[in-house]
Design a protein around this motif. Structure first.
Motif, PDB file in Angstrom:
ATOM      1  N   HIS A   1       0.836  -1.199   0.000  1.00 17.66           N
ATOM      2  CA  HIS A   1       0.000   0.000   0.000  1.00 17.66           C
ATOM      3  C   HIS A   1       0.868   1.245   0.000  1.00 17.66           C
ATOM      4  O   HIS A   1       1.991   1.257   0.510  1.00 17.66           O
ATOM      5  CB  HIS A   1      -0.973   0.008   1.170  1.00 17.66           C
ATOM      6  CG  HIS A   1      -0.292   0.138   2.503  1.00 17.66           C
ATOM      7  ND1 HIS A   1       0.179   1.347   2.982  1.00 17.66           N
ATOM      8  CD2 HIS A   1       0.008  -0.782   3.434  1.00 17.66           C
ATOM      9  CE1 HIS A   1       0.736   1.153   4.167  1.00 17.66           C
ATOM     10  NE2 HIS A   1       0.645  -0.135   4.462  1.00 17.66           N
ATOM     11  N   ALA A  37      -6.859  -7.806  -2.300  1.00 14.17           N
ATOM     12  CA  ALA A  37      -6.332  -6.773  -1.406  1.00 14.17           C
ATOM     13  C   ALA A  37      -6.783  -7.014   0.025  1.00 14.17           C
ATOM     14  O   ALA A  37      -7.841  -7.595   0.276  1.00 14.17           O
ATOM     15  CB  ALA A  37      -6.793  -5.388  -1.868  1.00 14.17           C
ATOM     16  N   PRO A  66      -8.391  -5.848   3.489  1.00 16.63           N
ATOM     17  CA  PRO A  66      -9.555  -4.986   3.709  1.00 16.63           C
ATOM     18  C   PRO A  66      -9.239  -3.670   4.416  1.00 16.63           C
ATOM     19  O   PRO A  66     -10.146  -2.869   4.654  1.00 16.63           O
ATOM     20  CB  PRO A  66     -10.474  -5.863   4.563  1.00 16.63           C
ATOM     21  CG  PRO A  66      -9.555  -6.774   5.296  1.00 16.63           C
ATOM     22  CD  PRO A  66      -8.409  -7.034   4.355  1.00 16.63           C
ATOM     23  N   ARG A 121      -8.359   0.136   4.886  1.00 15.05           N
ATOM     24  CA  ARG A 121      -8.727   1.279   4.040  1.00 15.05           C
ATOM     25  C   ARG A 121      -7.578   1.691   3.114  1.00 15.05           C
ATOM     26  O   ARG A 121      -7.769   1.942   1.929  1.00 15.05           O
ATOM     27  CB  ARG A 121      -9.164   2.465   4.891  1.00 15.05           C
ATOM     28  CG  ARG A 121      -9.517   3.691   4.030  1.00 15.05           C
ATOM     29  CD  ARG A 121     -10.059   4.832   4.842  1.00 15.05           C
ATOM     30  NE  ARG A 121     -11.389   4.464   5.306  1.00 15.05           N
ATOM     31  CZ  ARG A 121     -11.928   4.869   6.449  1.00 15.05           C
ATOM     32  NH1 ARG A 121     -11.264   5.670   7.257  1.00 15.05           N
ATOM     33  NH2 ARG A 121     -13.136   4.488   6.788  1.00 15.05           N
ATOM     34  N   THR A 129      -5.121  -0.037   1.840  1.00 16.02           N
ATOM     35  CA  THR A 129      -4.889  -0.958   0.727  1.00 16.02           C
ATOM     36  C   THR A 129      -6.015  -0.864  -0.288  1.00 16.02           C
ATOM     37  O   THR A 129      -5.772  -0.920  -1.494  1.00 16.02           O
ATOM     38  CB  THR A 129      -4.724  -2.410   1.208  1.00 16.02           C
ATOM     39  OG1 THR A 129      -5.810  -2.754   2.051  1.00 16.02           O
ATOM     40  CG2 THR A 129      -3.416  -2.596   1.921  1.00 16.02           C
ATOM     41  N   GLU A 130      -7.234  -0.699   0.196  1.00 15.27           N
ATOM     42  CA  GLU A 130      -8.351  -0.558  -0.752  1.00 15.27           C
ATOM     43  C   GLU A 130      -8.204   0.732  -1.558  1.00 15.27           C
ATOM     44  O   GLU A 130      -8.468   0.758  -2.763  1.00 15.27           O
ATOM     45  CB  GLU A 130      -9.694  -0.599  -0.038  1.00 15.27           C
ATOM     46  CG  GLU A 130     -10.837  -0.647  -1.038  1.00 15.27           C
ATOM     47  CD  GLU A 130     -12.184  -0.935  -0.424  1.00 15.27           C
ATOM     48  OE1 GLU A 130     -13.136  -1.110  -1.215  1.00 15.27           O
ATOM     49  OE2 GLU A 130     -12.308  -0.980   0.816  1.00 15.27           O
ATOM     50  N   GLN A 131      -7.765   1.805  -0.926  1.00 18.00           N
ATOM     51  CA  GLN A 131      -7.540   3.054  -1.665  1.00 18.00           C
ATOM     52  C   GLN A 131      -6.407   2.875  -2.685  1.00 18.00           C
ATOM     53  O   GLN A 131      -6.476   3.400  -3.800  1.00 18.00           O
ATOM     54  CB  GLN A 131      -7.193   4.188  -0.703  1.00 18.00           C
ATOM     55  CG  GLN A 131      -8.369   4.651   0.129  1.00 18.00           C
ATOM     56  CD  GLN A 131      -7.941   5.665   1.181  1.00 18.00           C
ATOM     57  OE1 GLN A 131      -6.904   5.528   1.826  1.00 18.00           O
ATOM     58  NE2 GLN A 131      -8.761   6.698   1.340  1.00 18.00           N
ATOM     59  N   HIS A 150      -7.745   0.656  -5.566  1.00 15.80           N
ATOM     60  CA  HIS A 150      -8.805   1.365  -6.292  1.00 15.80           C
ATOM     61  C   HIS A 150      -8.216   2.221  -7.421  1.00 15.80           C
ATOM     62  O   HIS A 150      -8.839   2.378  -8.475  1.00 15.80           O
ATOM     63  CB  HIS A 150      -9.628   2.213  -5.328  1.00 15.80           C
ATOM     64  CG  HIS A 150     -10.795   2.872  -5.961  1.00 15.80           C
ATOM     65  ND1 HIS A 150     -11.899   2.166  -6.387  1.00 15.80           N
ATOM     66  CD2 HIS A 150     -11.036   4.164  -6.281  1.00 15.80           C
ATOM     67  CE1 HIS A 150     -12.761   2.999  -6.931  1.00 15.80           C
ATOM     68  NE2 HIS A 150     -12.259   4.223  -6.886  1.00 15.80           N
ATOM     69  N   TYR A 167     -11.477  -6.039  -8.074  1.00 17.71           N
ATOM     70  CA  TYR A 167     -10.635  -6.646  -7.052  1.00 17.71           C
ATOM     71  C   TYR A 167     -11.521  -7.244  -5.979  1.00 17.71           C
ATOM     72  O   TYR A 167     -12.691  -6.904  -5.853  1.00 17.71           O
ATOM     73  CB  TYR A 167      -9.666  -5.623  -6.445  1.00 17.71           C
ATOM     74  CG  TYR A 167     -10.334  -4.452  -5.776  1.00 17.71           C
ATOM     75  CD1 TYR A 167     -10.676  -4.490  -4.426  1.00 17.71           C
ATOM     76  CD2 TYR A 167     -10.640  -3.296  -6.495  1.00 17.71           C
ATOM     77  CE1 TYR A 167     -11.296  -3.415  -3.807  1.00 17.71           C
ATOM     78  CE2 TYR A 167     -11.256  -2.212  -5.890  1.00 17.71           C
ATOM     79  CZ  TYR A 167     -11.581  -2.281  -4.555  1.00 17.71           C
ATOM     80  OH  TYR A 167     -12.200  -1.216  -3.957  1.00 17.71           O
ATOM     81  N   LYS A 168     -10.921  -8.140  -5.190  1.00 14.54           N
ATOM     82  CA  LYS A 168     -11.609  -8.738  -4.052  1.00 14.54           C
ATOM     83  C   LYS A 168     -10.828  -8.409  -2.788  1.00 14.54           C
ATOM     84  O   LYS A 168      -9.609  -8.527  -2.752  1.00 14.54           O
ATOM     85  CB  LYS A 168     -11.693 -10.257  -4.200  1.00 14.54           C
ATOM     86  CG  LYS A 168     -12.646 -10.695  -5.280  1.00 14.54           C
ATOM     87  CD  LYS A 168     -12.801 -12.194  -5.274  1.00 14.54           C
ATOM     88  CE  LYS A 168     -13.763 -12.601  -6.395  1.00 14.54           C
ATOM     89  NZ  LYS A 168     -13.940 -14.041  -6.470  1.00 14.54           N
ATOM     90  N   LEU A 169     -11.573  -7.996  -1.754  1.00 18.10           N
ATOM     91  CA  LEU A 169     -10.972  -7.796  -0.443  1.00 18.10           C
ATOM     92  C   LEU A 169     -10.932  -9.144   0.263  1.00 18.10           C
ATOM     93  O   LEU A 169     -11.938  -9.858   0.294  1.00 18.10           O
ATOM     94  CB  LEU A 169     -11.781  -6.785   0.376  1.00 18.10           C
ATOM     95  CG  LEU A 169     -11.869  -5.377  -0.197  1.00 18.10           C
ATOM     96  CD1 LEU A 169     -12.718  -4.491   0.705  1.00 18.10           C
ATOM     97  CD2 LEU A 169     -10.482  -4.779  -0.395  1.00 18.10           C
TER      98      LEU A 169
END
Length: 153
Positions: A8, A52, A54, A56, A58-60, A63, A69-71
């Motif tokens: 990340h 990724a 879950p 925040r 890493t999701e950002q 994105h 993608y799958k968390l």
């Protein structure tokens, strides 16, 4: 099989009242994620599975790539290399797998796959390590394909 590990991008520091899972990218981190995502988008096969943590941040980061993608909870901070490799289906996945995750899990996984003695291997924020599993002379080998940092793009 190709396994692409993306740490990340830069996130805000921990502070009172903010859980580790809720830390967001900084402005610098958003730029790092955008730069790396543009590079990755040009390199990754269309069939790449993207997983990724879950958290925040890493999701950002993922994105910014603009792909599905799958968390995966098993990739959250504190994950083990075994959990990461199982999620990636290493080394048997038919498709390339991109994992967006955390230190020290990414460094430990790289050290394990490359046969390094010291598992405390550092991965820079926002950087990508691209590894490939291949067979040579009947023996499985892990090959380092690329290392890319957002500052060098």
């Amino acid at each position: 099989m190709d396994l692409i590990l993306w740490r990340h991008a830069e996130a805000e520091d921990e502070r009172e009242g903010l859980s580790d899972m809720d830390r967001s990218l900084t402005a610098k981190g958003q730029k790092q994620a955008s730069r790396m995502a543009a590079w990755l988008d040009r390199q990754l096969p269309e069939s790449t599975r993207v997983l990724a943590s879950p958290a925040r941040r890493t999701e950002q980061t993922v994105h910014a790539l603009g792909r599905k993608y799958k968390l995966r909870p098993e990739l959250a901070p504190g994950a083990t290399p075994a959990q990461l490799l199982e999620a990636a289906q290493w080394p048997d996945s038919k498709a390339a797998v991109l994992i967006v995750g955390h230190q020290p899990t990414l460094g430990h996984t790289i050290a394990q796959l490359l046969g390094l003695d010291d598992p405390n291997f550092a991965v820079k924020k926002g950087a990508v390590w691209w590894l490939r599993q291949r067979e040579r002379d009947g023996q499985a080998q892990t090959v380092l394909v690329a290392v890319q940092a957002p500052e060098t793009i």
